[in-house]
Design a protein around this motif. Structure first.
Motif, short mmCIF file in Angstrom:
data_model
loop_
_atom_site.label_atom_id
_atom_site.label_comp_id
_atom_site.label_asym_id
_atom_site.label_seq_id
_atom_site.Cartn_x
_atom_site.Cartn_y
_atom_site.Cartn_z
N GLU A 349 0.76 -1.04 0.08
CA GLU A 349 -0.04 -0.03 0.02
C GLU A 349 0.91 1.14 0.17
O GLU A 349 0.61 2.13 0.54
N GLY A 350 1.83 1.22 -0.72
CA GLY A 350 2.94 2.48 -0.90
C GLY A 350 2.24 3.73 -1.02
O GLY A 350 2.69 4.59 -0.71
N GLN A 351 1.22 3.78 -1.70
CA GLN A 351 0.56 4.83 -2.36
C GLN A 351 0.14 5.85 -1.05
O GLN A 351 -0.13 6.87 -0.95
N ASP A 352 -0.28 4.96 0.06
CA ASP A 352 -0.87 5.73 1.60
C ASP A 352 0.20 5.99 2.24
O ASP A 352 0.19 6.77 3.41
N LEU A 353 1.57 5.48 1.91
CA LEU A 353 2.56 5.69 3.09
C LEU A 353 3.88 6.40 2.45
O LEU A 353 5.16 6.65 2.97
N ILE A 354 3.81 7.00 1.28
CA ILE A 354 4.88 7.75 0.66
C ILE A 354 4.66 9.20 1.24
O ILE A 354 3.88 10.00 0.38
N ARG A 355 5.50 9.54 2.02
CA ARG A 355 5.43 11.05 2.44
C ARG A 355 6.53 11.15 3.16
O ARG A 355 7.13 10.06 3.62
N GLU A 356 7.23 12.26 3.32
CA GLU A 356 8.56 12.70 3.59
C GLU A 356 8.78 12.16 5.16
O GLU A 356 9.64 11.41 5.45
N TRP A 375 15.13 -2.92 -0.16
CA TRP A 375 13.91 -2.50 0.16
C TRP A 375 12.62 -2.78 -1.11
O TRP A 375 13.45 -2.62 -2.17
N GLU A 376 11.62 -2.89 -0.91
CA GLU A 376 10.54 -3.00 -1.97
C GLU A 376 9.29 -2.15 -1.67
O GLU A 376 8.81 -2.24 -0.42
N ILE A 377 9.00 -1.55 -2.49
CA ILE A 377 7.60 -0.80 -2.40
C ILE A 377 6.70 -1.43 -3.12
O ILE A 377 6.89 -1.34 -4.46
N TYR A 378 5.32 -1.48 -2.77
CA TYR A 378 4.32 -2.23 -3.68
C TYR A 378 3.32 -0.99 -3.56
O TYR A 378 2.86 -0.84 -2.53
N GLY A 379 2.61 -0.64 -4.63
CA GLY A 379 1.62 0.41 -4.73
C GLY A 379 0.67 0.44 -5.73
O GLY A 379 1.08 0.11 -6.92
N ASP A 380 -0.54 1.04 -5.81
CA ASP A 380 -1.37 1.46 -6.84
C ASP A 380 -1.56 3.06 -6.48
O ASP A 380 -2.51 3.40 -5.66
#
Length: 579
Positions: A349-356, A375-380
């Motif tokens: 759910e990277g789209q909800d956790l990508i912030r500074e 590391w790996e990021i998965y998101g929509d």
């Protein structure tokens, strides 16, 4: 068009002959009043423990007919029948197809008599049998059958309607001298056949219940696609990666598998996400690796780890407590070595956790930091970013500032059926589906329009009772809504228990209630059946995002309750699909 039960042919049906005849019946005007059951199992057979009828054809003013279908090539040598399919596979049988059909016919008559009793008019219905050889010309004569009981390639091509008219007339001639035969009872009308079908269809539905169909469907969904294997292999050889994919493309499954692979190599892994329910679910999937894999949604982890530290508790009332204060506190804890860094970081759910603030924390948590760590990021980053404060471009820009990860894209939807995927992309505003829908076939999406809250509650109650009558297990369906329970029509349903789900362990085979969750809280989860209630907006960007998230939770069945005021808008959307 005939009334076909089921209305579609099961994808597991391997007989090309049955598929061919199913399509002919489906598209033939002469069969428009007929009822045709495909693959009808007989629990009580006259000669064998179980039996099966390929097609049972119920014809008004004509009777009921058992059809045995043999596709491919056919021959009989010394009383042994040989059947060869299109792959050149041959199997043999000492029981000829005509005897199979005849035995099934008598078994069916026995079942009808047992159900309705001797002397009932349904026991007097004219019954017959025939064999179909749709791929060959069959002109072999025998004392075991009449030539007019053979439906072969030639009779299908010449005039199938004439074949059945002749079949009916000759069976009438053959039996009209029998004591039980009467013009009134032996040649049933449409109403008689519909009543008889209620009994026969009951037997038919016991062959493969909804639960059994879902078990088969489950096996398909849980198998990895070739695309998923490719991504899994690729992320293993790249220390840093971003994998994008729309709903249902398998991001979470890949993240879990990648975590397990890393743990099996002895690495410590932090597997995290935004949503609490999906965090709990992932935790269960990797429970045997809990000594190596730490799993939690990020906010729960922040709160849990910070419990033992003396910090300014008044900050908990601050709006930025979870997004800024706790991440900064945990960052300090990791930097000071109080908490040990992880060898690998996996963010779902990277789209909800990508912030500074979060990225700064993640940088401190993984060995080597985000610049040099694993590391790996998965998101929509399209429609599912309902909690995001940044655009897709802004989020990716933040990532690229600290590292240059490998990028991967998932395109094949392996969660939703083709029907659900198409309707999801349509209502959520995509010009074309954001995924490839070539994996799973299913049933149509159901729509119902309500005039007011009372009417909607009545529709919801009706749908739940219907699912219950069809024996859908309670844990296989969840009601979701953009509204909280107290504001949803679900709270107004009487006589049926509906409970808000806060933890994944509340969904189980033993539950005695229907589950409810908001669309927002259920994001990342999935269920075989989803019913979305309280749909009052189809046009705003926020509504489209919520529809996308909610609809894509459904794997097999999807029911939509939409406000009547949205009907015209729905028609406009539907028209765009037809164009």
């Amino acid at each position: 068009m005939a009334k076909l039960l089921p209305p579609y042919i099961d994808k597991n049906c391997k007989s090309t002959g049955e598929r061919m005849l199913f399509d002919i019946f489906k598209n033939s005007p002469f069969a428009k009043d007929w009822i045709i059951l495909h693959s009808l199992n007989l629990s009580q057979h006259t000669k064998r423990l179980y039996g099966e009828i390929d097609f049972l054809v119920l014809i008004p003013d004509g009777g009921i007919y058992v059809m045995e279908v043999k596709g491919g090539n056919v021959k009989c040598v010394d009383g042994v029948w040989h059947f060869t399919d299109k792959f050149n596979n041959t199997y043999t049988s000492n029981i000829g197809p005509f005897n199979q059909a005849k035995d099934a016919m008598f078994s069916l008559r026995s079942a009808i008599e047992k159900e309705y009793g001797k002397g009932h008019k349904f026991t007097k219905i004219l019954s017959g049998f025939l064999c179909a050889f749709p791929h060959v010309s069959f002109d072999k004569h025998s004392v075991e059958y009449e030539p007019w009981q053979i439906l072969d390639k030639d009779s299908i091509r010449d005039n199938m309607e004439n074949f059945f008219q002749n079949l009916i007339q000759l069976f009438i001639q053959k039996h009209k001298g029998q004591k039980w035969f009467s013009e009134k009872d032996s040649l049933p009308d449409v109403n008689d056949l519909n009543l008889l079908c209620d009994f026969l269809r009951g037997d038919f539905e016991r062959v493969r219940t909804i639960k059994e169909r879902l078990l088969e469907f489950d096996k398909q969904v849980k198998s990895y696609t070739t695309e998923q294997y490719r991504i899994l292999d690729s992320v293993q050889i790249n220390n840093r990666s971003v994998t994008q994919g729309s709903a249902g493309t398998g991001k979470t499954m890949i993240a879990i598998e990648s975590a397990i692979r890393a743990a099996s190599e002895g690495k410590t892994v932090f597997l995290t996400c935004y949503n609490r329910l999906i965090g709990e679910w992932m935790q269960k999937q990797v429970d045997e690796w809990k000594d190596k894999i730490t799993v939690s949604n990020l906010h729960s982890y922040l709160f849990e780890v910070s419990k033992g530290f003396d910090y300014d508790k008044t900050q908990s009332n601050n709006q930025d407590f979870y997004t800024k204060y706790l991440p900064a506190l945990l960052k300090d804890i990791f930097q000071k070595g109080i908490e040990k860094q992880f060898d690998k970081l996996i963010i779902d759910e990277g789209q909800d956790l990508i912030r500074e603030g979060y990225l700064s924390l993640f940088d401190s948590m993984v060995v080597g930091g985000l610049t040099n760590g694993n590391w790996e990021i998965y998101g929509d980053f399209e429609r599912q970013a309902i909690f995001a404060q940044l655009s897709k471009k802004e989020m990716l820009s933040l990532i690229y500032k600290v590292a240059q990860p490998a990028n991967f894209l998932l395109k094949i939807n392996c969660r939703n059926t083709k029907q659900i995927g198409e309707e999801t992309s349509l209502l959520s505003g995509f010009e074309k589906p954001p995924f490839l829908l070539e994996y799973l076939e299913g049933i149509p999406v159901e729509y119902a329009f309500y005039n007011n809250q009372k009417h909607q509650a009545e529709l919801l109650e009706k749908q739940l009772k219907q699912l219950s009558e069809n024996r859908l297990p309670l844990n296989e369906m969840i009601i979701v809504s953009p509204k909280k329970f107290e504001n949803s029509c679900a709270s107004s349903v009487s006589g049926i228990t509906i409970r808000v789900i806060k933890h994944t362990n509340e969904i189980s085979a033993e539950q005695s209630y229907y589950s409810f969750a908001t669309v927002q809280s259920y994001k990342g989860m999935e269920s075989n059946y989803i019913l979305i209630a309280d749909i009052e907006d189809l046009t705003s960007d926020n509504a489209k995002s919520l529809l996308y998230v909610g609809m894509s939770r459904a794997r097999y069945g999807l029911i939509m309750l939409i406000a009547e005021s949205m009907r015209s808008q729905y028609r406009i959307i539907l028209k765009s699909k037809l164009n």
